[in-house]
Write a protein that holds these residues in place. Structure first.
Motif, PDB file in Angstrom:
ATOM      1  N   THR A 117       0.830  -1.200   0.000  1.00 17.09           N
ATOM      2  CA  THR A 117       0.000   0.000   0.000  1.00 17.09           C
ATOM      3  C   THR A 117       0.866   1.253   0.000  1.00 17.09           C
ATOM      4  OG1 THR A 117      -0.089   0.042   2.413  1.00 17.09           O
ATOM      5  CG2 THR A 117      -1.863  -1.122   1.265  1.00 17.09           C
ATOM      6  N   GLN A 118       0.356   2.274  -0.680  1.00 14.94           N
ATOM      7  CA  GLN A 118       1.002   3.570  -0.658  1.00 14.94           C
ATOM      8  C   GLN A 118       0.260   4.491   0.304  1.00 14.94           C
ATOM      9  OE1 GLN A 118       1.203   4.684  -4.883  1.00 14.94           O
ATOM     10  NE2 GLN A 118       3.386   4.202  -4.813  1.00 14.94           N
ATOM     11  N   LEU A 119       0.918   5.580   0.641  1.00  9.96           N
ATOM     12  CA  LEU A 119       0.351   6.481   1.640  1.00  9.96           C
ATOM     13  C   LEU A 119      -0.964   7.108   1.191  1.00  9.96           C
ATOM     14  CD1 LEU A 119       3.638   8.235   2.827  1.00  9.96           C
ATOM     15  CD2 LEU A 119       2.171   6.754   4.205  1.00  9.96           C
ATOM     16  N   GLU A 120      -1.140   7.297  -0.114  1.00  6.87           N
ATOM     17  CA  GLU A 120      -2.380   7.910  -0.591  1.00  6.87           C
ATOM     18  C   GLU A 120      -3.603   7.115  -0.161  1.00  6.87           C
ATOM     19  OE1 GLU A 120       0.798   9.348  -3.446  1.00  6.87           O
ATOM     20  OE2 GLU A 120       0.374   7.563  -2.244  1.00  6.87           O
ATOM     21  N   SER A 121      -3.478   5.777  -0.091  1.00 10.07           N
ATOM     22  CA  SER A 121      -4.625   4.944   0.291  1.00 10.07           C
ATOM     23  C   SER A 121      -4.785   4.837   1.803  1.00 10.07           C
ATOM     24  CB  SER A 121      -4.457   3.539  -0.313  1.00 10.07           C
ATOM     25  OG  SER A 121      -3.299   2.889   0.235  1.00 10.07           O
ATOM     26  N   ARG A 122      -3.882   5.476   2.563  1.00  7.67           N
ATOM     27  CA  ARG A 122      -3.935   5.372   4.034  1.00  7.67           C
ATOM     28  C   ARG A 122      -4.012   6.753   4.678  1.00  7.67           C
ATOM     29  NH1 ARG A 122       1.518   2.901   4.618  1.00  7.67           N
ATOM     30  NH2 ARG A 122       1.161   3.089   6.855  1.00  7.67           N
ATOM     31  N   LEU A 123      -4.555   7.728   3.955  1.00 10.78           N
ATOM     32  CA  LEU A 123      -4.649   9.077   4.502  1.00 10.78           C
ATOM     33  C   LEU A 123      -5.504   9.118   5.764  1.00 10.78           C
ATOM     34  CD1 LEU A 123      -4.916  11.546   1.496  1.00 10.78           C
ATOM     35  CD2 LEU A 123      -3.071  11.320   3.170  1.00 10.78           C
ATOM     36  N   GLY A 124      -6.555   8.317   5.795  1.00 13.69           N
ATOM     37  CA  GLY A 124      -7.403   8.285   6.995  1.00 13.69           C
ATOM     38  C   GLY A 124      -6.623   7.822   8.206  1.00 13.69           C
ATOM     39  N   GLU A 125      -5.769   6.828   8.008  1.00  9.74           N
ATOM     40  CA  GLU A 125      -4.926   6.337   9.103  1.00  9.74           C
ATOM     41  C   GLU A 125      -3.955   7.425   9.572  1.00  9.74           C
ATOM     42  OE1 GLU A 125      -1.087   3.364   9.542  1.00  9.74           O
ATOM     43  OE2 GLU A 125      -2.567   2.948   7.972  1.00  9.74           O
ATOM     44  N   VAL A 126      -3.383   8.155   8.607  1.00 11.89           N
ATOM     45  CA  VAL A 126      -2.444   9.223   8.964  1.00 11.89           C
ATOM     46  C   VAL A 126      -3.159  10.333   9.726  1.00 11.89           C
ATOM     47  CG1 VAL A 126      -0.872  10.972   8.062  1.00 11.89           C
ATOM     48  CG2 VAL A 126      -0.965   8.714   6.983  1.00 11.89           C
ATOM     49  N   VAL A 127      -4.333  10.750   9.245  1.00 10.96           N
ATOM     50  CA  VAL A 127      -5.087  11.816   9.914  1.00 10.96           C
ATOM     51  C   VAL A 127      -5.466  11.398  11.324  1.00 10.96           C
ATOM     52  CG1 VAL A 127      -7.241  13.130   9.885  1.00 10.96           C
ATOM     53  CG2 VAL A 127      -5.938  12.828   7.771  1.00 10.96           C
ATOM     54  N   GLY A 128      -5.950  10.181  11.477  1.00 16.32           N
ATOM     55  CA  GLY A 128      -6.294   9.697  12.821  1.00 16.32           C
ATOM     56  C   GLY A 128      -5.089   9.660  13.746  1.00 16.32           C
TER      57      GLY A 128
END
Length: 245
Positions: A117-128
């Motif tokens: 996975t790339q970071l673009e698909s995990r933005l929700g995880e980063v924001v949380g």
């Protein structure tokens, strides 16, 4: 960040900024210090922000062209001392395109691209994660502020007690000194009285002896803390030795 990854990094940062702004965060850039900050508007908590690319480092293998340049330098340096040695790097750096987002310092959180996975698909995880980190840092800041205030109060209390103790010691020493001087003054007066009786027994005192008795009693008055008098000589400032020039 290498050139090939720059557009992706900018797009990813733009998406993250927009997502965090909806959660009550803002971004600030300190151009003077070269730092970017994420600020939680609710509390004012600021966290360092960075996005970087992992670059592999390997030992540089000298190329045939670099070897030829080095040989030309050795041949030329025999007669030309101004010849410059060719610039050959010690390491090679290979871009990977793998990006890392890091927020905060102590504590901090990191999110990396993974093989799946790339970071673009995990933005929700980063924001949380940023929200949780902001709360943790805010709690740490509050605890640190409480510790600093408690320390300030403890230092203030310590300084008050030590000052009060020093003042009390100084007052007591002054009291003892006054009592000792009062006793010394009484002894001087008693001695002057005894001396006067002795002189009267032999027909005195003479004018010179009367002056001495007056001088002795004046010194007793000057020494006595209950008598407010000044001595012209003993209370005068210390004379200064003249300089040669």
């Amino acid at each position: 960040m290498t050139k090939d990854a720059l557009d992706r990094a900018l797009a990813l940062t733009d998406a993250l900024i927009k997502a965090l702004e909806k959660e009550g965060f803002s971004f600030e850039i300190d151009a003077e210090k070269g730092a970017t900050w994420v600020k939680w508007l609710e509390t004012g908590t600021k966290m360092a922000f960075a996005i970087s690319e992992h670059v592999k480092r390997s030992v540089h293998v000298v190329t045939p062209a670099e070897e030829r340049a080095r040989k030309r330098y050795w041949d030329r340096s025999r007669w030309d001392h101004a010849a410059s040695y060719p610039s050959i790097p010690q390491h090679d750096y290979t871009p990977t395109g793998t990006l890392t987002i890091e927020v905060g310092r102590w504590p901090s959180r990191k999110w990396n691209d993974t093989p799946r996975t790339q970071l673009e698909s995990r933005l929700g995880e980063v924001v949380g994660g940023v929200i949780v980190l902001a709360r943790d840092i805010h709690a740490k800041e509050q605890e640190e502020a409480r510790r600093k205030e408690a320390y300030r109060l403890a230092v203030e209390r310590y300084e008050f007690l030590t000052t009060r103790h020093a003042d009390e010691v100084a007052r007591f020493e002054a009291l003892e000194a006054d009592a000792a001087n009062w006793e010394r003054a009484a002894k001087l007066r008693a001695f002057a009285d005894a001396k006067e009786r002795q002189l009267r027994a032999v027909g005195g005192p003479s004018a010179e002896q009367a002056d001495w008795l007056a001088w002795a009693r004046a010194k007793a008055d000057w020494l006595d803390p209950l008598v407010l008098v000044s001595d012209v000589i003993l209370d005068a400032p210390e004379p200064k030795r003249p300089g040669y020039w």
